[in-house]
Design an enzyme around this catalytic site. Structure first.
Site, PDB file in Angstrom:
ATOM      1  N   THR A   1      55.979   4.233 -27.000  1.00  0.00           N
ATOM      2  CA  THR A   1      55.480   4.049 -25.642  1.00  0.00           C
ATOM      3  C   THR A   1      56.614   4.073 -24.622  1.00  0.00           C
ATOM      4  O   THR A   1      57.799   4.034 -24.961  1.00  0.00           O
ATOM      5  CB  THR A   1      54.736   2.715 -25.520  1.00  0.00           C
ATOM      6  OG1 THR A   1      55.672   1.646 -25.638  1.00  0.00           O
ATOM      7  CG2 THR A   1      53.658   2.580 -26.596  1.00  0.00           C
ATOM      8  N   CYS A   2      56.209   4.077 -23.357  1.00  0.00           N
ATOM      9  CA  CYS A   2      57.210   4.080 -22.286  1.00  0.00           C
ATOM     10  C   CYS A   2      57.603   2.674 -21.875  1.00  0.00           C
ATOM     11  O   CYS A   2      58.218   2.482 -20.827  1.00  0.00           O
ATOM     12  CB  CYS A   2      56.682   4.860 -21.079  1.00  0.00           C
ATOM     13  SG  CYS A   2      55.220   4.136 -20.325  1.00  0.00           S
ATOM     14  N   ASP A   3      57.271   1.685 -22.676  1.00  0.00           N
ATOM     15  CA  ASP A   3      57.628   0.296 -22.407  1.00  0.00           C
ATOM     16  C   ASP A   3      58.989  -0.020 -23.016  1.00  0.00           C
ATOM     17  O   ASP A   3      59.225   0.240 -24.200  1.00  0.00           O
ATOM     18  CB  ASP A   3      56.561  -0.640 -22.993  1.00  0.00           C
ATOM     19  CG  ASP A   3      56.696  -2.055 -22.483  1.00  0.00           C
ATOM     20  OD1 ASP A   3      57.743  -2.670 -22.749  1.00  0.00           O
ATOM     21  OD2 ASP A   3      55.763  -2.539 -21.829  1.00  0.00           O
TER      22      ASP A   3
ATOM     23  N   ASN B   1      49.098   2.963 -22.985  1.00  0.00           N
ATOM     24  CA  ASN B   1      49.645   4.321 -22.893  1.00  0.00           C
ATOM     25  C   ASN B   1      48.665   5.361 -23.432  1.00  0.00           C
ATOM     26  O   ASN B   1      49.063   6.466 -23.821  1.00  0.00           O
ATOM     27  CB  ASN B   1      50.973   4.449 -23.628  1.00  0.00           C
ATOM     28  CG  ASN B   1      52.182   4.308 -22.702  1.00  0.00           C
ATOM     29  OD1 ASN B   1      53.321   4.440 -23.145  1.00  0.00           O
ATOM     30  ND2 ASN B   1      51.968   4.043 -21.431  1.00  0.00           N
TER      31      ASN B   1
END
Length: 368
Positions: free
Chosen positions: A314-316, A357
């Site tokens: 994910t983009c976390d 996401n």
């Protein structure tokens, strides 16, 4: 190692990754092992660990009951054929409507740890049996409960007496030593505290919770060792005979039954470290890697290995699985290769988010 049945599944036509595959025969074996090591005890499988219907069915067929924490878990267990008396509502935090839902469906065993919850039980589950959960100071576990749950022993005495005044059955006391507890002696303090409560208000059931560990990368004691420690503590603190024993294992029942197959999305060099990004991370199945609490064993082909940082897709920025725990993976590992995560049957699919996401929850395939 994973079961032969899982290996045969992985050798066939496979669904897209990531996915969890569970061998329910292992679940059955573990329930029966508890029955051998702690005979005459009541086993309530912690449904939150893995609520797959096939897992619930395997527990039920092996003679186990269920530790439930919500109306949805009650519904799932009853749908698999469980009788209401095989369910124990173990969550001390519940809405009045949840209590009424459970009671309406025949559940008569509840856990509490506050006067406010006890009053709600008397109102919405009249005559029900209650177990008062105590707080205990146990050795460190992988995921401790802290002070979120549990009454002090003196308060437990007060709550049991109040339960009787309200027309409830003061059935017993319980405690939990924390999930993935590596120290078999951890149960001694809780059993000792229970004995002191028993001297004030005799009760019929002692719930020693779960927490029995399984081996990930570091070995933990065998179930036989845990059971011996529990029996020794019961003999020491209840010399005239212990109350009926209840257990709430989750991880110890289903953890070893599962394997996650994932795929490498990207391999990159960042700040002098090799980063391997998998298509599974903290938000779609590996929540227990938070603080790197659970160090899963990984299988990823052959060849020379080197150190890696392992992260999710994910983009976390928090979606990093292992940055401080030492892991090595093949130097030739590349995008598209598979990485198997062993002993992943517990607290994986049940923890995965709905669509963070846009990633769907972890798919599960049960073999049985």
């Amino acid at each position: 190692m994973s079961s032969d049945r899982i290996r045969r599944f992985l050798a066939g036509q496979l669904p897209p990754t990531p996915f969890l595959v569970v061998d329910t025969d292992v679940v059955t074996e573990r329930v029966r092992e508890f029955a051998v090591e702690l005979p005459h005890s009541l086993l309530f499988y912690a449904v939150k660990a893995n609520p797959e219907p096939a897992v619930l069915g395997a527990v039920l067929a092996a003679g186990g009951g269920f530790d439930v924490a919500s109306p949805a878990e009650i519904t799932a267990c009853l749908a698999e054929g469980a009788k209401p008396e095989q369910l124990s509502y173990g969550n001390p935090i519940k809405k009045p409507g949840d209590i009424a839902f459970a009671f309406d469906r025949g559940v008569r065993s509840f856990t509490t740890d506050t006067g406010a919850d006890l009053e709600q039980l008397a109102r919405h589950a009249p005559g029900a049996a209650v177990t008062v959960r105590m707080v205990v100071d146990a050795p460190a576990s992988a995921t401790p409960f802290g002070r979120k749950f549990g009454a002090e022993p003196a308060d437990a005495v007060r709550l049991l007496r109040r339960a009787a005044e309200l027309g409830l059955e003061p059935a017993g006391v319980g405690f939990h030593v924390g999930s993935q507890q590596p120290d078999p002696a951890a149960w001694d303090a809780g059993i000792a505290a229970a004995a002191k409560v028993f001297a004030e208000v005799p009760f019929r059931r002692l719930n020693i919770g779960g927490g029995f560990g399984i081996t990930y990368r570091a070995p933990v004691p065998s179930l036989a060792t845990y059971a011996t420690a529990v029996r020794d503590a019961l003999d020491a603190h209840f010399p005239a005979g212990a109350p009926e024993l209840a257990l709430e294992p989750g991880r110890a029942i289903v953890g070893r039954a599962g394997l996650i197959r994932s795929e490498v999305v990207l391999v990159a060099q960042r700040g002098g470290h090799r980063w391997v990004y998998l298509d599974i991370g903290r938000y779609n199945g590996l929540a227990e890697t938070e603080n790197e609490a659970i160090p899963y064993r990984l299988e990823a082909g052959d060849g020379e290995r080197g150190p890696v940082v392992i992260a999710g897709p994910t983009c976390d920025g928090d979606d990093v699985l292992y940055q401080h725990t030492s892991y090595e993976l093949p130097l030739a590992l590349k995008a598209g290769d598979t990485v198997d995560i062993l002993d992943a049957g517990a607290y994986t699919a049940s923890y995965s988010s709905v669509s963070f996401n846009g990633i769907e929850p972890l798919r599960t395939y049960c073999l049985g």
